[in-house]
Design a protein around this motif. Structure first.
Motif, PDB file in Angstrom:
ATOM      1  N   ILE A 101       0.836  -1.189   0.000  1.00  0.00           N
ATOM      2  CA  ILE A 101       0.000   0.000   0.000  1.00  0.00           C
ATOM      3  C   ILE A 101       0.880   1.251   0.000  1.00  0.00           C
ATOM      4  O   ILE A 101       1.834   1.357   0.788  1.00  0.00           O
ATOM      5  CB  ILE A 101      -0.915   0.013   1.230  1.00  0.00           C
ATOM      6  CG1 ILE A 101      -1.853  -1.204   1.200  1.00  0.00           C
ATOM      7  CG2 ILE A 101      -1.726   1.306   1.309  1.00  0.00           C
ATOM      8  CD1 ILE A 101      -2.592  -1.445   2.501  1.00  0.00           C
ATOM      9  N   SER A 102       0.556   2.155  -0.899  1.00  0.00           N
ATOM     10  CA  SER A 102       1.297   3.413  -0.938  1.00  0.00           C
ATOM     11  C   SER A 102       0.393   4.512  -1.477  1.00  0.00           C
ATOM     12  O   SER A 102      -0.708   4.251  -1.961  1.00  0.00           O
ATOM     13  CB  SER A 102       2.554   3.290  -1.805  1.00  0.00           C
ATOM     14  OG  SER A 102       2.209   3.001  -3.146  1.00  0.00           O
ATOM     15  N   TYR A 103       0.893   5.724  -1.384  1.00  0.00           N
ATOM     16  CA  TYR A 103       0.156   6.887  -1.864  1.00  0.00           C
ATOM     17  C   TYR A 103       0.972   7.596  -2.927  1.00  0.00           C
ATOM     18  O   TYR A 103       2.147   7.907  -2.722  1.00  0.00           O
ATOM     19  CB  TYR A 103      -0.134   7.849  -0.706  1.00  0.00           C
ATOM     20  CG  TYR A 103      -0.601   9.211  -1.161  1.00  0.00           C
ATOM     21  CD1 TYR A 103      -1.917   9.400  -1.557  1.00  0.00           C
ATOM     22  CD2 TYR A 103       0.274  10.281  -1.229  1.00  0.00           C
ATOM     23  CE1 TYR A 103      -2.354  10.640  -1.999  1.00  0.00           C
ATOM     24  CE2 TYR A 103      -0.149  11.525  -1.659  1.00  0.00           C
ATOM     25  CZ  TYR A 103      -1.467  11.702  -2.043  1.00  0.00           C
ATOM     26  OH  TYR A 103      -1.887  12.922  -2.482  1.00  0.00           O
ATOM     27  N   SER A 104       0.348   7.835  -4.085  1.00  0.00           N
ATOM     28  CA  SER A 104       1.001   8.633  -5.122  1.00  0.00           C
ATOM     29  C   SER A 104       0.151   9.857  -5.449  1.00  0.00           C
ATOM     30  O   SER A 104       0.662  10.964  -5.573  1.00  0.00           O
ATOM     31  CB  SER A 104       1.255   7.802  -6.377  1.00  0.00           C
ATOM     32  OG  SER A 104       0.069   7.193  -6.855  1.00  0.00           O
ATOM     33  N   SER A 105      -1.149   9.658  -5.565  1.00  0.00           N
ATOM     34  CA  SER A 105      -2.125  10.729  -5.734  1.00  0.00           C
ATOM     35  C   SER A 105      -3.457  10.151  -5.306  1.00  0.00           C
ATOM     36  O   SER A 105      -3.527   9.006  -4.842  1.00  0.00           O
ATOM     37  CB  SER A 105      -2.166  11.219  -7.181  1.00  0.00           C
ATOM     38  OG  SER A 105      -3.016  12.349  -7.291  1.00  0.00           O
ATOM     39  N   HIS A 106      -4.528  10.947  -5.438  1.00  0.00           N
ATOM     40  CA  HIS A 106      -5.824  10.428  -4.982  1.00  0.00           C
ATOM     41  C   HIS A 106      -6.941  11.261  -5.607  1.00  0.00           C
ATOM     42  O   HIS A 106      -6.832  12.493  -5.672  1.00  0.00           O
ATOM     43  CB  HIS A 106      -5.913  10.517  -3.454  1.00  0.00           C
ATOM     44  CG  HIS A 106      -6.950   9.620  -2.856  1.00  0.00           C
ATOM     45  ND1 HIS A 106      -8.305   9.884  -2.967  1.00  0.00           N
ATOM     46  CD2 HIS A 106      -6.849   8.468  -2.150  1.00  0.00           C
ATOM     47  CE1 HIS A 106      -8.980   8.931  -2.346  1.00  0.00           C
ATOM     48  NE2 HIS A 106      -8.121   8.062  -1.839  1.00  0.00           N
ATOM     49  N   PRO A 107      -8.037  10.608  -6.048  1.00  0.00           N
ATOM     50  CA  PRO A 107      -9.162  11.345  -6.637  1.00  0.00           C
ATOM     51  C   PRO A 107      -9.783  12.377  -5.687  1.00  0.00           C
ATOM     52  O   PRO A 107     -10.329  13.385  -6.140  1.00  0.00           O
ATOM     53  CB  PRO A 107     -10.176  10.242  -6.978  1.00  0.00           C
ATOM     54  CG  PRO A 107      -9.379   8.991  -7.074  1.00  0.00           C
ATOM     55  CD  PRO A 107      -8.250   9.144  -6.107  1.00  0.00           C
ATOM     56  N   PHE A 108      -9.705  12.154  -4.391  1.00  0.00           N
ATOM     57  CA  PHE A 108     -10.332  13.069  -3.439  1.00  0.00           C
ATOM     58  C   PHE A 108      -9.662  14.442  -3.433  1.00  0.00           C
ATOM     59  O   PHE A 108     -10.243  15.414  -2.948  1.00  0.00           O
ATOM     60  CB  PHE A 108     -10.315  12.480  -2.026  1.00  0.00           C
ATOM     61  CG  PHE A 108     -11.416  11.485  -1.749  1.00  0.00           C
ATOM     62  CD1 PHE A 108     -11.944  10.702  -2.772  1.00  0.00           C
ATOM     63  CD2 PHE A 108     -11.916  11.319  -0.473  1.00  0.00           C
ATOM     64  CE1 PHE A 108     -12.949   9.770  -2.518  1.00  0.00           C
ATOM     65  CE2 PHE A 108     -12.927  10.402  -0.210  1.00  0.00           C
ATOM     66  CZ  PHE A 108     -13.444   9.632  -1.230  1.00  0.00           C
TER      67      PHE A 108
END
Length: 359
Positions: A101-108
């Motif tokens: 699990i990681s974060y690159s960008s997000h629709p929110f």
């Protein structure tokens, strides 16, 4: 800067207008319809006197899973069965861990940016997201558990990646101007319900884990980012999933959580009494969810005022505010009441707040 929630407040979600329901079903011009409906919703929230507004979660199907699906390593899946509520089974959507699990960008991020641009300084723009504890609980559901353990044989690695992903998102939405973040969390509802807590094992250890993870997400941010939490017992098409008073979790939830304010359900007997609110810290606030969002019948103003004063025996009146017990549409199905009844509820809350608090 005042950190107190507004006296007349909301939890965040609103009934979807019919044209939005139809656009989501057909897929035609969905984003433009969402945009139009959110603009209209913001105006309606301002018209009923709200000073902190949301986009109604109009771009979401579910209050929580849509957020989970935005992270790398998470897949949108269908379970064999949805959650079993009191009178209904929910849709069976879920989130499954298929890689780290990681974060690159997000629709929110774009969702919040649009809301902020529409509000244009006329009120506070609030974003609602599910708690990291809620994410962990979803990933650990029976059909998901084997996938999770295959990716994360070491539990601490999972926790660290979840925290990192959440904090990456919060940093980006903060940079976009978000200053009011609401963390929604049903896990405490599970822990207060006898039939669920018996299945969970060591509930004290689970409480300590959940509060530790939630605190790691919210600690250390700039002073001007206000982070509150809403505790729910299930809100799907006017049904509920869990019952039990806060006393079973108050020593951990109220005494250890580092949030600014607690938005708490108190609309019926399933929520217990107010006594456990004495555990809330002296520098924290409580938003009393005394007006139900599950049906359209309007509450008695006198009875709500009486209950506010009853709660003030355990939390100073100055640290109390008023809201619906939950959102009006935690999922796109919405609760069973009309849009006008929804707005009547908010008008009642404003009227009560002006009578109880002069400021």
């Amino acid at each position: 800067m005042s950190r107190r929630p507004f006296r007349n407040d909301i939890v965040g979600s609103f009934l979807r207008p019919q044209r939005l329901v139809e656009a989501r079903l057909s897929g035609k011009n969905l984003q433009s319809v969402e945009d139009e409906c959110i603009r209209d919703l913001v105006d309606k929230q301002l018209a009923v006197g709200l000073k902190s507004v949301t986009d109604g979660e109009f771009r979401r199907s579910y209050w929580h899973t849509d957020f989970f699906w935005g992270f790398d390593g998470i897949e949108h899946v269908k379970m064999k069965q949805g959650y079993i509520f009191n009178d209904e089974e929910t849709r069976n959507d879920s989130a499954r861990c298929v890689s780290k699990i990681s974060y690159s960008s997000h629709p929110f991020l774009s969702h919040f940016k649009f809301l902020s641009d529409v509000v244009d300084g006329r009120a506070q723009s609030r974003l609602t997201i599910p708690a990291v504890a809620q994410f962990l609980a979803e990933l650990g559901r029976e059909e998901n558990e084997a996938y999770l353990k295959a990716v994360y044989p070491v539990e601490e690695d999972l926790h660290n990646d979840l925290i990192s992903a959440y904090r990456g998102f919060i940093q980006d939405v903060y940079d976009l101007g978000c200053r009011n973040l609401q963390i929604d969390d049903c896990t405490w509802g599970l822990l207060v319900d006898d039939k669920f807590s018996k299945l969970l094992g060591d509930t004290q250890a689970i409480q300590e884990l959940y509060v530790r993870l939630n605190n790691r997400v919210i600690e250390g941010w700039p002073e001007d980012l206000i982070i509150n939490t809403h505790v729910c017992r299930g809100n799907y098409h006017s049904t509920w999933a869990m019952s039990g008073g806060y006393d079973k979790v108050s020593d951990v939830l109220f005494s250890q959580s580092k949030v600014n304010a607690f938005y708490l359900e108190f609309d019926d007997h399933r929520s217990g009494d107010f006594e456990s609110l004495s555990k809330v810290g002296d520098d924290q606030y409580v938003v009393l969810g005394l007006v139900t969002s599950k049906h359209g019948e309007l509450e008695s103003k006198e009875s709500i005022i009486e209950r506010i004063h009853e709660a003030s025996q355990f939390v100073d009146l100055d640290r109390l505010c008023l809201s619906p017990q939950c959102g009006f549409a935690s999922t796109e199905e919405g609760n069973i009441l009309t849009e006008e009844e929804q707005w009547d509820k908010l008008r009642l809350i404003k009227e009560i707040s002006e009578e109880v608090w002069s400021n």
